[in-house]
Write an enzyme that holds these catalytic residues in place. Structure first.
Site, PDB file in Angstrom:
ATOM      1  N   LYS A 125      52.188  43.305  31.699  1.00  0.00           N
ATOM      2  CA  LYS A 125      52.206  44.707  32.101  1.00  0.00           C
ATOM      3  C   LYS A 125      53.618  45.263  32.262  1.00  0.00           C
ATOM      4  O   LYS A 125      53.770  46.422  32.644  1.00  0.00           O
ATOM      5  CB  LYS A 125      51.403  44.888  33.388  1.00  0.00           C
ATOM      6  CG  LYS A 125      49.920  44.543  33.227  1.00  0.00           C
ATOM      7  CD  LYS A 125      49.165  44.687  34.522  1.00  0.00           C
ATOM      8  CE  LYS A 125      47.715  44.297  34.377  1.00  0.00           C
ATOM      9  NZ  LYS A 125      47.529  42.843  34.146  1.00  0.00           N
ATOM     10  N   ASN A 142      49.683  40.668  25.666  1.00  0.00           N
ATOM     11  CA  ASN A 142      49.381  39.377  26.283  1.00  0.00           C
ATOM     12  C   ASN A 142      50.098  38.257  25.540  1.00  0.00           C
ATOM     13  O   ASN A 142      49.820  38.010  24.370  1.00  0.00           O
ATOM     14  CB  ASN A 142      47.878  39.135  26.261  1.00  0.00           C
ATOM     15  CG  ASN A 142      47.115  40.198  27.038  1.00  0.00           C
ATOM     16  OD1 ASN A 142      46.946  40.087  28.235  1.00  0.00           O
ATOM     17  ND2 ASN A 142      46.668  41.248  26.340  1.00  0.00           N
ATOM     18  N   ASP A 183      46.102  44.871  23.688  1.00  0.00           N
ATOM     19  CA  ASP A 183      44.915  45.631  24.049  1.00  0.00           C
ATOM     20  C   ASP A 183      45.155  47.107  23.750  1.00  0.00           C
ATOM     21  O   ASP A 183      46.194  47.661  24.136  1.00  0.00           O
ATOM     22  CB  ASP A 183      44.588  45.450  25.530  1.00  0.00           C
ATOM     23  CG  ASP A 183      44.260  44.005  25.876  1.00  0.00           C
ATOM     24  OD1 ASP A 183      43.851  43.257  24.961  1.00  0.00           O
ATOM     25  OD2 ASP A 183      44.412  43.615  27.052  1.00  0.00           O
ATOM     26  N   LYS A 189      45.837  48.569  39.131  1.00  0.00           N
ATOM     27  CA  LYS A 189      45.688  47.137  38.867  1.00  0.00           C
ATOM     28  C   LYS A 189      46.954  46.395  39.263  1.00  0.00           C
ATOM     29  O   LYS A 189      48.060  46.944  39.215  1.00  0.00           O
ATOM     30  CB  LYS A 189      45.354  46.877  37.394  1.00  0.00           C
ATOM     31  CG  LYS A 189      46.238  47.578  36.368  1.00  0.00           C
ATOM     32  CD  LYS A 189      45.639  47.416  34.968  1.00  0.00           C
ATOM     33  CE  LYS A 189      46.378  48.257  33.944  1.00  0.00           C
ATOM     34  NZ  LYS A 189      45.777  48.128  32.588  1.00  0.00           N
TER      35      LYS A 189
END
Length: 324
Positions: free
Chosen positions: A133, A290, A280, A168
Site C-alpha cells: 500500500k 502485491n 489489484d 484499511k
C-alpha cells in the site's frame, strides 16, 4: 540442457497450506517437474553466523494429493543447518505477511545471502522497500483518491470531498480489517480511534469505488509482463473480494486500461527485481501492488489453461544463468 537448481523455499509451515489453491505449492510442483531440487525452511530459522547466512532446512519432495487429506509432501532428510549462499542457487521468499519487523528482518538477512551469491526472488531489498500500500503511491495518477494518515480531521475532510470511503490498515493482508463507511456513517471517529490504538502506523483511506460490485481484478505479472488475470467478486453483502475473505473468482481478460497500467509498472518491476507480482485493479483504478506473496496463480491458470509457474521459473533460470 539446463542444469538442475537447488531451491530453498522460505515459507510458512508446509503442513498447513491449502494445496488446492496455494500459489507457492504450484511453484514448487513446477520447479520439481523441471528437475530442480527443493528444500524448505521457516523465516525464523534464519541465522547470521560469522559472516554467513544460515538456516535450518529440510529437503523435500512435493506431490499432488491423491485424495482430500492425502499427503502433499515427503521429507527427504531431517533438519540440518545449511549455508544459504553455498548450498542453494535460489531462495524463493514466499512466507505470508504480516509485513512486520520479523518479515523486514528476514529480508535483511536474505539480502546478505544474496550478496554472497544466491538469487533471491523476489529481491529482498525490493520487497522491503515496496510494501503493497506504499509502493503503489509511486503511481498515484493510476489510483483512486487516496489518503495515508492517522488524523481524524484529515479523514473527515477527505470524506467531505469524496463521500463514501474505505479504511484499511497500511500493512494488512487478505482483506483483514477493511471497512466501508458511507458519507454519513457515525462510526468514523470510533473506528479511527480503534485503528490508532491497534496500529502505530498511519492507515490508508481511499474513495469507495462502487465498481467493486463488478469485481476486483487480480493481474499477475512475471518479470514485468502480464501473464493473465482473474476477477474476484465480493459475496454475501461484502465489499471485500479477496478469495481469503470469501470472494468468488471468475475468468477475466485484460482491458486496454489494464494493459496501460501494466506497461507503466513493468519497467520499474524489472528494475527492482520483482519477478512475481500481483496487482489489484477496481473500475480501472490501481489499488495495490502485491510483492510479498502474491496469490491467484492456480485459479488463473485453471481458467486460462496456462502454466504461469513455468513462465516464472524460466525467468528465474535466466537470472541464475546470468549470474553464473
Amino acid at each position: 540442457m539446463r542444469p538442475p537448481l537447488a531451491i530453498a523455499v522460505q515459507m510458512d509451515p508446509i503442513e498447513t497450506i491449502n494445496v488446492a489453491g496455494d500459489s507457492t505449492f504450484a511453484l514448487m510442483l513446477e520447479a520439481q517437474a523441471r528437475g530442480h531440487r527443493l528444500a524448505h525452511f521457516l523465516p525464523q530459522a534464519l541465522d547470521w553466523i560469522d559472516g554467513r547466512v544460515m538456516a535450518t532446512a529440510r529437503d523435500l519432495e512435493v506431490v499432488r494429493p491423491s485424495a482430500p487429506g492425502a499427503p502433499h509432501f515427503r521429507w527427504l532428510d531431517g533438519p540440518r543447518t545449511r549455508d544459504i549462499a553455498r548450498d542453494f542457487d535460489v531462495v524463493l521468499m514466499r512466507q505470508d505477511p504480516p509485513f512486520d519487523m520479523a518479515y523486514v528482518t528476514a529480508t535483511h538477512l536474505l539480502e546478505r545471502a544474496q550478496a554472497l551469491g544466491v538469487v533471491v526472488v523476489n529481491d529482498p531489498a525490493a520487497v522491503r522497500n515496496a510494501p503493497e500500500k506504499l509502493f503503489v503511491l509511486e503511481f498515484a495518477d493510476l489510483m483512486p483518491p487516496t489518503l495515508v494518515t492517522r488524523s481524524l480531521e484529515a479523514i473527515r475532510a477527505f470524506r467531505a470531498r469524496h463521500g463514501d470511503l474505505v479504511l484499511k490498515p497500511l500493512y494488512g493482508n487478505a482483506g483483514t480489517a477493511v471497512f466501508h463507511l458511507d458519507a454519513a456513517d457515525p462510526n468514523l471517529a470510533a473506528l479511527v480511534e480503534l485503528f490508532g490504538r491497534v496500529w502505530r502506523e498511519p492507515f490508508m483511506v481511499q474513495a469507495f469505488l462502487p465498481e467493486v460490485a463488478q469485481g476486483d481484478k487480480r493481474i499477475i505479472l512475471i518479470d514485468g509482463e502480464p501473464a493473465g488475470a482473474i476477477n474476484r467478486l465480493p459475496q454475501g453483502g461484502e465489499i471485500r473480494s479477496n478469495l481469503a475473505a470469501g470472494g468468488r473468482a471468475e475468468p477475466a481478460d485484460l482491458s486496454d486500461r489494464d494493459r496501460t497500467i501494466c506497461a507503466r509498472l513493468g519497467p520499474e518491476l524489472r528494475r527492482r527485481g520483482l519477478l512475481f507480482v500481483g496487482i489489484d485493479v477496481i473500475g480501472g483504478y490501481l489499488t495495490e501492488i502485491n510483492v510479498t506473496s502474491p496469490t491467484g496463480l492456480v485459479t488463473m491458470d485453471a481458467f486460462n489453461g496456462t502454466n504461469t509457474a513455468a513462465r516464472f521459473w524460466k525467468a528465474v533460470e535466466t537470472r541464475v544463468a546470468a549470474r553464473a
